[in-house]
Design an enzyme around this catalytic site. Structure first.
Site, PDB file in Angstrom:
ATOM      1  CD  GLU A 126     -38.251 -92.726  50.602  1.00  0.00           C
ATOM      2  OE1 GLU A 126     -37.657 -93.812  50.662  1.00  0.00           O
ATOM      3  OE2 GLU A 126     -39.479 -92.622  50.472  1.00  0.00           O
TER       4      GLU A 126
ATOM      5  NE  ARG B 108     -40.346 -94.068  53.426  1.00  0.00           N
ATOM      6  CZ  ARG B 108     -41.532 -94.515  53.856  1.00  0.00           C
ATOM      7  NH1 ARG B 108     -41.900 -94.312  55.103  1.00  0.00           N
ATOM      8  NH2 ARG B 108     -42.303 -95.199  53.053  1.00  0.00           N
TER       9      ARG B 108
ATOM     10  CB  SER C 202     -41.303 -93.679  47.446  1.00  0.00           C
ATOM     11  OG  SER C 202     -42.417 -94.493  47.680  1.00  0.00           O
TER      12      SER C 202
HETATM   13  N1  EPU Z   1     -51.460 -92.076  43.508  1.00  0.00           N
HETATM   14  C1  EPU Z   1     -51.859 -91.723  42.242  1.00  0.00           C
HETATM   15  N2  EPU Z   1     -51.012 -91.947  41.192  1.00  0.00           N
HETATM   16  C2  EPU Z   1     -49.800 -92.505  41.363  1.00  0.00           C
HETATM   17  C3  EPU Z   1     -49.390 -92.874  42.646  1.00  0.00           C
HETATM   18  C4  EPU Z   1     -50.228 -92.652  43.720  1.00  0.00           C
HETATM   19  O1  EPU Z   1     -52.944 -91.207  42.048  1.00  0.00           O
HETATM   20  O2  EPU Z   1     -49.099 -92.698  40.364  1.00  0.00           O
HETATM   21  C5  EPU Z   1     -52.377 -91.852  44.642  1.00  0.00           C
HETATM   22  C6  EPU Z   1     -53.401 -92.966  44.782  1.00  0.00           C
HETATM   23  O3  EPU Z   1     -54.639 -92.369  45.056  1.00  0.00           O
HETATM   24  C7  EPU Z   1     -52.956 -93.741  45.985  1.00  0.00           C
HETATM   25  C8  EPU Z   1     -52.231 -92.678  46.803  1.00  0.00           C
HETATM   26  O4  EPU Z   1     -51.657 -91.797  45.841  1.00  0.00           O
HETATM   27  O5  EPU Z   1     -54.034 -94.276  46.676  1.00  0.00           O
HETATM   28  C9  EPU Z   1     -51.158 -93.243  47.685  1.00  0.00           C
HETATM   29  O6  EPU Z   1     -50.373 -94.162  46.937  1.00  0.00           O
HETATM   30  P1  EPU Z   1     -49.750 -95.456  47.644  1.00  0.00           P
HETATM   31  O7  EPU Z   1     -50.729 -96.112  48.530  1.00  0.00           O
HETATM   32  O8  EPU Z   1     -49.074 -96.264  46.596  1.00  0.00           O
HETATM   33  O9  EPU Z   1     -48.695 -94.843  48.626  1.00  0.00           O
HETATM   34  P2  EPU Z   1     -47.599 -93.696  48.428  1.00  0.00           P
HETATM   35  O10 EPU Z   1     -47.985 -92.570  49.318  1.00  0.00           O
HETATM   36  O11 EPU Z   1     -47.388 -93.402  46.998  1.00  0.00           O
HETATM   37  C10 EPU Z   1     -46.175 -94.542  50.446  1.00  0.00           C
HETATM   38  C11 EPU Z   1     -44.742 -94.838  50.714  1.00  0.00           C
HETATM   39  C12 EPU Z   1     -44.368 -96.210  50.174  1.00  0.00           C
HETATM   40  C13 EPU Z   1     -45.256 -97.240  50.853  1.00  0.00           C
HETATM   41  C14 EPU Z   1     -46.725 -96.896  50.577  1.00  0.00           C
HETATM   42  C15 EPU Z   1     -47.662 -97.789  51.323  1.00  0.00           C
HETATM   43  C16 EPU Z   1     -43.582 -92.699  50.744  1.00  0.00           C
HETATM   44  C17 EPU Z   1     -42.678 -91.773  50.021  1.00  0.00           C
HETATM   45  N3  EPU Z   1     -43.901 -93.824  50.105  1.00  0.00           N
HETATM   46  O12 EPU Z   1     -46.327 -94.429  49.036  1.00  0.00           O
HETATM   47  O13 EPU Z   1     -43.027 -96.471  50.537  1.00  0.00           O
HETATM   48  O14 EPU Z   1     -44.976 -98.556  50.384  1.00  0.00           O
HETATM   49  O15 EPU Z   1     -46.995 -95.545  51.011  1.00  0.00           O
HETATM   50  O16 EPU Z   1     -47.621 -97.506  52.682  1.00  0.00           O
HETATM   51  O17 EPU Z   1     -43.987 -92.424  51.865  1.00  0.00           O
HETATM   52  C18 EPU Z   1     -40.780 -96.249  49.777  1.00  0.00           C
HETATM   53  O18 EPU Z   1     -40.624 -95.428  50.679  1.00  0.00           O
HETATM   54  O19 EPU Z   1     -39.840 -96.564  48.997  1.00  0.00           O
HETATM   55  C19 EPU Z   1     -42.104 -96.819  49.573  1.00  0.00           C
HETATM   56  C20 EPU Z   1     -42.381 -97.626  48.548  1.00  0.00           C
END
Ligand code: EPU
Length: 350
Positions: free
Chosen positions: A346, A164, A246
Site C-alpha cells: 500500500e 486505496r 496496513s
Molecule cells: N486478521 C487476522 N490476523 C491479523 C489481521 C487480521 O486474522 O493479523 C483478520 C481478522 O479476522 C480481522 C480481519 O482480518 O477481523 C480484518 O482485520 P481488520 O478489521 O483489522 O481490517 P484489515 O482488513 O486488516 C482494513 C484496512 C485498515 C482499516 C481497517 C478497518 C486495508 C489494507 N486496511 O484492515 O486500514 O483501518 O480495515 O476498516 O484495507 C490502512 O490502510 O493503513 C489501514 C489501517
C-alpha cells in the site's frame, strides 16, 4: 520561499526511518510553489511531494526537491440543501480535521478517526476505515500543476478513486494519460458532509461495540470514540512504534479461487464484494504463514495485526527502508507460495 538543505526526514515519516532530503521547501501557500517553479536553480530538479509521511517507505536519502505541504485552514466553505461543504488545507492533520468537524456539528468523518497523515494525503490513497472511504465524503480539491504552475480543481470522478487508489498514485503514461503522480500538489480538499447524517455501523468491530455497550443508536461522537478505541487496541501508535498502517492491500479473488482456498483453509477471512469478487483479509493470510512477530533487522511484523509492518529500533536504531522491503518481499513470497496470491504493497516506496 525558504530552501532548507540536508533536512533530516526521520520526524517526517511515521515509520521513523532515518534519511535526509538534500533540499526541502515548505509549502504554506500557492505562492511558495510558484516561487519554486520560477527559481532557475530549482525549476529543473525532480520533485517529491511529502504530506504527513504516513504512507511512505524511505529507502535512502531523497535527491529530489522535497515539497513539504503545510497549507493550513479548516472552515465551512458552503452548504447546499443536502450537505455541509467543509474545506481544509492539505497540511492539516487528518485526525484533527475529523475532531474539528465533530466539535463544530458536521458529522460524517467519524469512522475515519485516528488515521495517521494529512488532509492532502487523504485523497491520494482514498483512505478508509470501518465501512467509510474518503470517496464517500469527498466533494472536490484544489491542486497545482507542477509543470505549468496552473491551479485546477477536480471532482470525485476526476480523481479516479478506487480501493486505496486514485489518479495521484499513477504516473502519466503520455499527454493523454490521467496519472498525476509527481505532477500535482494537492493544496486544499473539500468534503461533502450530509446534513441528514446516518451512522455507518456495518463493520464487524463496530457491531461488537454495540453489543458490548448495549448502545444501538450511537451518535457520531460515540462512533468516533469507538473507532479510536478499536484502533488503539490493534494498531500501533506511530508516535510510539513507527509504522505506515496496513502495509498491503486486501486482495480480491474470484469465487472459484476463494472456494479453492477455503477447501484447504476453512478459516480464511473473506468478504463478498458488490461486483461478485471476494476480498480476503491480507492480515489473516500473513498470519497464517506464521509472520506475526517476525523480524528482519529492525523491521518487524506487528504482533496484534499482521498487516502492519513496524520499526522495532525506535528513533535510536531505526529500521532501514531496505529492511522493511526485504521483510515485505519475504512475506509476499510466502503468501504467494501458500495461497497463490500476490499481495500488493500500500505505501509508496521512495
Ligand atoms: N486478521 C487476522 N490476523 C491479523 C489481521 C487480521 O486474522 O493479523 C483478520 C481478522 O479476522 C480481522 C480481519 O482480518 O477481523 C480484518 O482485520 P481488520 O478489521 O483489522 O481490517 P484489515 O482488513 O486488516 C482494513 C484496512 C485498515 C482499516 C481497517 C478497518 C486495508 C489494507 N486496511 O484492515 O486500514 O483501518 O480495515 O476498516 O484495507 C490502512 O490502510 O493503513 C489501514 C489501517
Amino acid at each position: 520561499m525558504n530552501l532548507e538543505k540536508n533536512v533530516p526526514l526521520q520526524p517526517y515519516n511515521t515509520f521513523g526511518i532515518a534519511a535526509k532530503a538534500q533540499a526541502l521547501v515548505r509549502v504554506h501557500t500557492e505562492a511558495d510553489l510558484l516561487a519554486v517553479l520560477a527559481d532557475p536553480a530549482l525549476a529543473t530538479l525532480p520533485r517529491q511531494v511529502l504530506g504527513g509521511g504516513s504512507n511512505i517507505v524511505l529507502t535512502g536519502d531523497v535527491k529530489a526537491l522535497v515539497l513539504k505541504v503545510e497549507v493550513p485552514g479548516m472552515r465551512l466553505a458552503s452548504e447546499t440543501d443536502k450537505n455541509w461543504v467543509i474545506e481544509a488545507g492539505a497540511g492539516e492533520d487528518w485526525h484533527a480535521l475529523v475532531a474539528w468537524t465533530l466539535d463544530n456539528g458536521y458529522p460524517g468523518l467519524e469512522n475515519m478517526a485516528l488515521i495517521p497523515g494529512t488532509v492532502g494525503a487523504s485523497p491520494v490513497q482514498n483512505i478508509g476505515a470501518y465501512g467509510v472511504e474518503l470517496q464517500d465524503r469527498f466533494d472536490s480539491l484544489d491542486a497545482m500543476d507542477l509543470f505549468t504552475g496552473e491551479l485546477f480543481s477536480l471532482n470525485a470522478a476526476q480523481c479516479g478513486f478506487s480501493y486505496r487508489d486514485s489518479v495521484f498514485k499513477h504516473v502519466s503514461s503520455g499527454p493523454e494519460g490521467l496519472g498525476l503522480s509527481g505532477r500535482a500538489v494537492i493544496l486544499r480538499v473539500r468534503f461533502a458532509l450530509p446534513k441528514r447524517w446516518k451512522p455507518e455501523l456495518g463493520y464487524l468491530d463496530l457491531e461488537r461495540k454495540m453489543a458490548e455497550t448495549g448502545i444501538h443508536n450511537p451518535d457520531a461522537q460515540q462512533i468516533f470514540d469507538w473507532v479510536v478505541a478499536i484502533r488503539r487496541a490493534k494498531l500501533p501508535d506511530p508516535a510510539v512504534i513507527g509504522n505506515a498502517g496496513s502495509f498491503f492491500k486486501n486482495p480480491t479473488v474470484t469465487p472459484e479461487q476463494c472456494a479453492d482456498i477455503i477447501a484447504r483453509d476453512p478459516k480464511v477471512v473473506h468478504y463478498p464484494m458488490p461486483d461478485g469478487s471476494i476480498k480476503l483479509a491480507a492480515g489473516w493470510l500473513i498470519n497464517a504463514c506464521g509472520w506475526k512477530g517476525k523480524t528482519v533487522g529492525h523491521a518487524g511484523v506487528y504482533e496484534k495485526q499482521a498487516l502492519v509492518l513496524v520499526n522495532r529500533g525506535g528513533r535510536e536504531n531505526p529500521c532501514t527502508g531496505g529492511e522493511v522491503m526485504t521483510l515485505a518481499k519475504a512475506i509476499q513470497t510466502s503468501v504467494y507460495e501458500r495461497f497463490g496470491i500476490r499481495l500488493e504493497p500500500e505505501p509508496v516506496v521512495i
